[in-house]
Design an enzyme around this catalytic site. Structure first.
Site, PDB file in Angstrom:
ATOM      1  CG  ASP A  15     122.963  -9.148  42.312  1.00  0.00           C
ATOM      2  OD1 ASP A  15     123.619  -9.495  43.307  1.00  0.00           O
ATOM      3  OD2 ASP A  15     123.136  -9.633  41.177  1.00  0.00           O
TER       4      ASP A  15
ATOM      5  CG  HIS B 105     128.335  -9.563  43.252  1.00  0.00           C
ATOM      6  ND1 HIS B 105     127.051  -9.859  42.840  1.00  0.00           N
ATOM      7  CD2 HIS B 105     128.606  -8.337  42.737  1.00  0.00           C
ATOM      8  CE1 HIS B 105     126.581  -8.868  42.109  1.00  0.00           C
ATOM      9  NE2 HIS B 105     127.506  -7.931  42.026  1.00  0.00           N
TER      10      HIS B 105
ATOM     11  CG  ASP C  11     126.956 -13.365  46.375  1.00  0.00           C
ATOM     12  OD1 ASP C  11     127.735 -13.089  45.425  1.00  0.00           O
ATOM     13  OD2 ASP C  11     125.711 -13.378  46.240  1.00  0.00           O
TER      14      ASP C  11
ATOM     15  CB  CYS D 217     122.887 -14.657  42.549  1.00  0.00           C
ATOM     16  SG  CYS D 217     124.670 -14.827  42.756  1.00  0.00           S
TER      17      CYS D 217
END
Length: 661
Positions: free
Chosen positions: A350, A469, A471, A643
């Site tokens: 991030d 997000h 992802d 992440c």
């Protein structure tokens, strides 16, 4: 290119002027003619090529026509192909005749000095500066395009410096010079010409803050290089040396293309004629070159990994070890950010995104620092920025949201969409559309991504998630066929179908999360009977299906290019969705080696049925699946393997300037 210049003649006194090597001068033969003149004759010394333009035809001299009528539009053009040895060593004489012919009624004498003044850059993109017939004053895309390229000098070659090299006005090392593009000024001709002329290098005011130029007039020592142009310095007067015909300037970019900057920067060199006292200088000619600042380029999962990053944080020792083992399998170095540097911020995906910049003479990685600025805020500057490793950041004055974290920034592999090629792939970002209001990526970040031009962004719907997000519902893995990759999508529908199959096979009492302490262990039958959970996942599936249609359209994908990974979500419409079990699409991709969150699914025949299904989907592509336990170290904190990791990858072999945006 230098422009054609018109010279006013005089029959009262001789005229002197400078001629630029290989360019045309136009002589105003009509304006200087005596009142009673009706024809003219022109002749020059051997070093001058003369042409008479008469009735739209250009006639090279000498010709069978001795005298030319002084009609409107009559013009004499001249060129010189050799540099003068002395001032005024070539001449042109124009004789004017009346009706009776005979003795001329007037004469105009022009003394010429031919000089070469040429500003050159790597217009042909070969990695070195050469004189070329290509148009230096324009920039074009494509494999047959031309135009010089400039890097943003955003690395830090001197370890003692506190900021990137593009934020200071000094040359601290020879490595710093190698990051810059050369601009070569060539001057040949009698040095005396520059006593009555001034040679000025200048940049347009609108782009002066985007570049900086360094020059050392007579020294190769670092301290000899001075900042001469750019920033508040709009012009620089050059004094050509008697013993030096080439002056090398070093140019660095200070800013990437952005909403208010196209990336194009023009430099000019102008020869000014010094007039009599009290008058302004007159430009004799100008030569112009154009650079384009190289864009920041992202790298997709399909490119080879060069370095894996992970943070050491509370309760993640086993996770770090598992990531290290996977990196070793992939023969990829591992960099661990220690706890004291990340301040227990484990979400390194991030905080930063790794990319690169490239010019014909140099390529280096550049880390893009997100505006989230939590515990890892200092890590990119203190640990990543360095020699040949650049840094760029964007702030969010309006306040950063979760969508500004770079788990919400991905890029596809190269694709072709309806005949349009994207050889560097397309950037994928999450937004709140089609929902009105909601969270959005910071304006400055989004504008920056669009301004790079070479990886045209696609906006996806991500605001339905708690974190928000991209992802969390997609990834890309390499494949040996079709387009060279597969798009992986999280799929509640595929998960329910799998669980239904296992229930029908008699495994309805198999439970989730076996081996995890203090975690509820719902069975397959309980999950299938949970109407609230099913209804919420129907909503999640509709959100993912919306994105599926966008991705198929904007990436030119067919259903055969997509693999649905079984995944369930939980939550509600107000707070959003989060993964019900570790999110398998949120994986680490290191070549053919995949680090997949361990889902702790129901065991059938001693095997996790979720892991078994994912292996069956991915291993036929030549991929190796390693399932990593991140349940307590990441999953319960609303993130998974992707992440908590990051990867620097090999740049594309394709040169960005060969594409056509």
């Amino acid at each position: 290119m230098a422009q054609q210049r018109r010279v006013q003649l005089s029959t009262q006194r001789p005229t002197s002027t400078v001629c630029l090597l290989g360019t045309e001068l136009s002589l105003d033969v009509c304006g200087s003619a005596p009142k009673d003149a009706v024809t003219f004759h022109v002749q020059g010394t051997p070093g001058v090529k003369l042409y008479v333009v008469h009735e739209t035809q250009s006639v090279k001299l000498p010709s069978i026509v001795g005298r030319w009528p002084l009609t409107a539009g009559a013009e004499v053009l001249l060129t010189m192909d050799a540099v003068s040895k002395d001032g005024g060593d070539e001449k042109v004489r124009v004789s004017y005749f009346g009706e009776s012919g005979g003795v001329p009624v007037g004469r105009a004498m022009l003394y010429l000095t031919c000089v070469e003044v040429s500003l050159d850059v790597d217009t042909s993109r070969c990695g070195s500066v050469n004189q070329t017939l290509l148009d230096k004053a324009s920039w074009t895309w494509g494999p047959d395009g031309h135009g010089a390229i400039l890097l943003v000098n955003c690395d830090r070659d001197d370890p003692k410096a506190e900021t990137p090299d593009n934020r200071d006005t000094a040359i601290r090392s020879y490595a710093d010079l190698k990051d810059m593009s050369q601009m070569v000024l060539r001057t040949r001709g009698p040095r005396t010409i520059f006593t009555c002329h001034r040679l000025v290098l200048h940049v347009d005011f609108s782009n002066a803050d985007k570049v900086r130029v360094f020059y050392s007039s007579n020294s190769v020592a670092l301290e000899g290089y001075k900042h001469v142009l750019g920033g508040s310095k709009l012009s620089y007067t050059i004094k050509p040396s008697r013993h030096q015909e080439e002056s090398i300037f070093y140019v660095e970019g200070l800013a990437f293309p952005d909403i208010d900057f196209s990336g194009l920067v023009a430099f000019h060199v102008t020869l000014l004629e010094s007039p009599e006292k009290g008058f302004l200088e007159t430009p004799v000619f100008t030569d112009t070159v154009v650079f384009r600042v190289a864009p920041w380029i992202m790298t997709p999962n399909t490119l080879a990994p060069l370095e894996v990053f992970v943070c050491r944080a509370d309760n993640n020792e086993d996770f770090v070890s598992a990531v290290g083992a996977l990196a070793e399998k992939a023969k990829c170095p591992l960099t661990i950010c220690p706890l004291q540097e990340n301040r227990n911020d484990r979400w390194i995906q991030d905080e930063v995104e790794f990319g690169y910049v490239q010019a014909p003479h140099k390529t280096f990685p550049v880390v893009f620092d997100s505006p989230r600025d939590r515990g890892l805020v200092d890590f990119p500057i203190k640990r990543i920025l360095g020699p040949d490793f650049g840094y760029v950041a964007k702030q969010a004055p309006e306040g950063a949201s979760s969508l500004d974290s770079f788990g919400n920034l991905e890029v596809s592999p190269p694709v072709t969409v309806r005949g349009k090629e994207y050889p560097l792939g397309r950037i994928l970002i999450g937004c709140s559309f089609p929902r009105f209001g909601g969270r959005r990526m910071a304006k400055a970040v989004k504008e920056f991504l669009f301004a790079q031009r070479v990886q045209a962004p696609v906006e996806l719907y991500a605001d339905w998630l708690v974190v928000g997000h991209v992802d969390e519902f997609l990834s890309f893995v390499p494949a040996p066929d079709r387009q060279g990759f597969r798009l992986l999508l999280a799929s509640p529908s595929a998960c329910y179908q799998l669980l239904k199959e296992k229930q029908e096979d008699g495994f309805g009492e198999a439970g989730m999360f076996q081996g995890l302490e203090n975690v509820p262990k719902p069975t397959i039958s309980e999950i299938l009977a949970n109407e609230s959970l099913r209804n919420f996942n129907n909503y999640v599936q509709s959100c993912i299906s919306w994105n599926r249609d966008i991705l198929k359209r904007e990436l030119g994908l067919a259903e055969q290019d997509i693999i649905d990974l079984p995944q369930l979500f939980r939550g509600d419409l107000d707070s959003g969705a989060e993964a019900f079990f570790p999110n398998m699409v949120n994986m680490l991709v290191l070549g053919r080696h995949l680090g997949i969150p361990k889902p702790f699914g129901p065991k059938v025949g001693g095997q996790c049925c979720l892991e078994e299904r994912v292996r069956a989907l991915l291993e036929p592509l030549g991929l190796s699946c390693t399932f990593i336990d991140d349940y307590f170290s990441y999953h319960v904190l609303c993130g998974d393997v992707h992440c908590g990791t990051n990867v620097r990858r090999k740049p594309f072999s394709f040169k960005w300037w060969h594409m056509v945006p």
